[in-house]
Design a protein around this motif. Structure first.
Motif, PDB file in Angstrom:
ATOM      1  N   GLU A 174       0.839  -1.211   0.000  1.00 28.74           N
ATOM      2  CA  GLU A 174       0.000   0.000   0.000  1.00 28.74           C
ATOM      3  C   GLU A 174       0.869   1.256   0.000  1.00 28.74           C
ATOM      4  OE1 GLU A 174      -3.329   0.222  -0.432  1.00 28.74           O
ATOM      5  OE2 GLU A 174      -3.298  -1.960  -0.569  1.00 28.74           O
ATOM      6  N   GLN A 197      -5.591   8.948  -6.918  1.00 34.24           N
ATOM      7  CA  GLN A 197      -5.806   8.287  -5.625  1.00 34.24           C
ATOM      8  C   GLN A 197      -7.245   7.757  -5.494  1.00 34.24           C
ATOM      9  OE1 GLN A 197      -3.218   7.331  -4.257  1.00 34.24           O
ATOM     10  NE2 GLN A 197      -1.959   8.761  -5.414  1.00 34.24           N
ATOM     11  N   ASP A 228      -3.473  14.123  -8.746  1.00 35.57           N
ATOM     12  CA  ASP A 228      -3.316  13.308  -7.546  1.00 35.57           C
ATOM     13  C   ASP A 228      -4.676  12.830  -7.011  1.00 35.57           C
ATOM     14  OD1 ASP A 228      -1.163  12.325  -5.949  1.00 35.57           O
ATOM     15  OD2 ASP A 228      -2.108  13.394  -4.288  1.00 35.57           O
ATOM     16  N   GLU A 241      -6.335   4.058  -4.149  1.00 36.14           N
ATOM     17  CA  GLU A 241      -6.444   3.712  -2.716  1.00 36.14           C
ATOM     18  C   GLU A 241      -7.694   2.870  -2.434  1.00 36.14           C
ATOM     19  OE1 GLU A 241      -8.771   7.674  -1.088  1.00 36.14           O
ATOM     20  OE2 GLU A 241      -6.606   7.589  -0.974  1.00 36.14           O
ATOM     21  N   THR A 290       2.498   6.586  -7.014  1.00 32.16           N
ATOM     22  CA  THR A 290       1.518   7.198  -7.914  1.00 32.16           C
ATOM     23  C   THR A 290       1.263   8.671  -7.589  1.00 32.16           C
ATOM     24  OG1 THR A 290      -0.284   6.410  -6.512  1.00 32.16           O
ATOM     25  CG2 THR A 290       0.301   5.041  -8.409  1.00 32.16           C
ATOM     26  N   ALA A 291       1.909   9.166  -6.545  1.00 31.57           N
ATOM     27  CA  ALA A 291       1.672  10.564  -6.151  1.00 31.57           C
ATOM     28  C   ALA A 291       2.065  11.521  -7.275  1.00 31.57           C
ATOM     29  CB  ALA A 291       2.476  10.872  -4.897  1.00 31.57           C
ATOM     30  N   THR A 303       0.936   4.179  -2.903  1.00 37.60           N
ATOM     31  CA  THR A 303       0.695   5.603  -2.664  1.00 37.60           C
ATOM     32  C   THR A 303       1.887   6.431  -3.117  1.00 37.60           C
ATOM     33  OG1 THR A 303      -0.564   4.939  -0.754  1.00 37.60           O
ATOM     34  CG2 THR A 303      -0.028   7.263  -0.900  1.00 37.60           C
ATOM     35  N   GLU A 304       3.085   5.995  -2.704  1.00 37.94           N
ATOM     36  CA  GLU A 304       4.240   6.862  -3.012  1.00 37.94           C
ATOM     37  C   GLU A 304       4.569   6.848  -4.506  1.00 37.94           C
ATOM     38  OE1 GLU A 304       8.029   3.960  -1.769  1.00 37.94           O
ATOM     39  OE2 GLU A 304       6.637   4.781  -0.292  1.00 37.94           O
TER      40      GLU A 304
END
Ligand code: FPP
Ligand code: MG
Length: 326
Positions: free
Chosen positions: A19, A38, A34, A42, A26-27, A23-24
Motif C-alpha cells: 500500500e 488516488q 493526484d 487507494e 503514484t503521487a 501511494t508513493e
C-alpha cells in the motif's frame, strides 16, 4: 475469521508495504491529477494480485522487498485496466465508489489509465535490467488488450462458443493473475518446475476468477459486490452463464434470450427472464462447478512446492476465488 482474512493477516506487513508503495509511486505534484489517481488507487479492492505475488515469492523462498514493488506494479496495471474497462462498459460503480469516468468524464479516465501505465514503466525500469518482469508484463499487457478487443468485437455474436469465451477470459483476466504468480516465483527461485507450477496455478485461478465474476454480475446484492449488478446483461454481453444457458435451453427460450440481450429490451423484463432461465437450468451451480474444477486443478499444481504456510494460503485462496461474494 474467514480464510481470506487469515491470508491477509498472514502477510499483513507485506500488504502494508505494498500500500505504501502504491501511494508513493503514484503521487503527483498536481493536485487534481493526484486526487483522480488516488480515487482509484487507494482502498476498495481485494488486492488479490499483490497477494498472489507475495505468496508466490514466499512459497519459493523469497523474503525481500522487491516483491512489494512487483505487487504494486501488477495492481497498478489492474487498476489502469479497470479504469479503461469501466469506460468501455459504461459502468457507474467500482470497488464501492463512483467510477472515474462517471465522476470526471472519459477524458480524465483514459488519461489516468495512461498515467498509471507510465508509472508502471517507470517502476520497472528502475529495477534490474536482466529481470524477466519486463518481458512478462509486456506480454501480459498486450494479451489483456487483445482479450478486451476480441471481446468487444465478439460482443454482438450470439453464437460465441464456450471454448472461444474461455480463451478470451484467459487473456483479459487470466494473464495478469498468472503473471502475478509467475513474477513472484521468479523472485524466489530459478527452478523451472516451481515457476511452471505457479504459472499453471495462476492460469487456473484466473479462469475460475472470471467465471465467478460473470456469475456475480447476476448477484442479488450490489452493495456487497461493490459494483452495479446486471451490467453485462444490460450491455448485451455474452458471459459464461449466458453461454451455458444458451447451450442447454430450448429453441423458444434461445430466441427469447437473444431478444433480451438486445440493449433496447426493457431491463426488468430481461432480468426476470434470465433469472427464471438460470433457475430452470441450474446455471449458477453449473458455473460454480466449472470454476471449482479450475480451482482444484490450481491446487493440484501446487503439490511440488514446499509445504509452507504460503502454500496453504495459496490453496485456500483458490477456493476463496470460487466462494467469494465480491
Ligand atoms: C474486467 O472485465 C476487465 C478486465 C479483466 C481487463 C480489462 C483490460 C483492458 C481494458 C485492456 C487494457 C488493459 C491495459 C493493461 C491497458 P469485466 O468487465 O468482465 O469485469 P467487471 O465486471 O469487473 O467490470
Ligand atoms: Mg467491466
Amino acid at each position: 475469521m474467514s480464510n481470506f482474512d487469515q491470508i491477509v493477516q498472514l502477510i499483513a506487513d507485506d500488504l502494508a508495504a505494498v500500500e505504501a508503495r502504491l501511494t508513493e509511486e503514484t503521487a503527483s505534484e498536481y493536485s487534481f491529477v493526484d486526487m483522480a489517481v488516488q480515487h482509484v488507487v487507494e482502498g476498495g479492492g481485494k488486492r488479490l494480485r499483490p497477494i498472489l505475488v507475495v505468496l508466490s515469492a514466499k512459497v519459493c523462498g523469497y523474503a525481500g522487498s522487491d516483491a512489494h514493488t512487483l505487487a504494486a506494479v501488477v495492481e497498478l496495471i489492474h487498476v489502469a485496466s479497470l479504469v479503461h474497462d469501466d469506460v468501455l462498459d459504461e459502468a457507474a460503480i467500482r470497488r464501492g465508489r463512483e467510477t472515474l469516468h462517471a465522476k470526471w468524464g472519459n477524458k480524465v479516465a483514459v488519461l489516468v489509465g495512461d498515467y498509471l501505465h507510465a508509472r508502471v514503466l517507470s517502476m520497472l525500469v528502475s529495477r534490474r535490467a536482466d529481470d524477466p518482469a519486463m518481458a512478462i508484463l509486456a506480454d501480459t499487457t498486450q494479451a489483456m488488450c487483445e482479450g478486451e478487443v476480441i471481446h468487444a468485437y465478439k460482443s454482438g455474436d450470439f453464437d460465441i462458443s464456450e471454448a472461444e469465451y474461455l480463451k478470451i477470459i484467459s487473456f483479459k483476466t487470466g494473464k495478469l493473475i498468472t503473471a502475478s504468480c509467475t513474477l513472484g516465483a521468479h523472485l524466489g527461485t530459478t527452478d523451472p518446475k516451481q515457476i511452471e507450477a505457479l504459472t499453471v496455478y495462476g492460469q487456473q485461478i484466473g479462469t475460475a476468477f472470471q467465471i465467478v465474476d460473470d456469475v456475480l454480475d447476476f448477484a442479488e446484492n450490489p452493495d456487497k459486490l461493490g459494483k452495479n449488478t446486471f451490467g453485462d446483461l444490460r450491455e448485451g454481453k455474452l458471459t459464461f452463464p449466458i453461454i451455458y444457458a444458451r447451450s442447454v435451453c430450448n429453441e423458444d427460450e434461445k430466441q427469447m434470450l437473444e431478444k433480451v440481450l438486445n440493449p433496447n429490451t426493457d431491463e426488468t423484463e430481461a432480468i426476470a427472464f434470465v433469472e427464471s432461465l438460470f433457475q430452470r437450468y441450474g446455471v449458477e451451480n453449473y458455473c460454480l462447478k466449472v470454476a471449482q474444477g479450475y480451482a482444484d486443478r490450481a491446487k493440484a499444481a501446487l503439490a511440488i512446492l514446499p509445504q509452507t504456510d504460503a502454500r496453504l494460503a495459496l490453496q485456500q485462496l483458490a477456493d476463496y476465488v470460487v466462494s467469494r461474494e465480491s
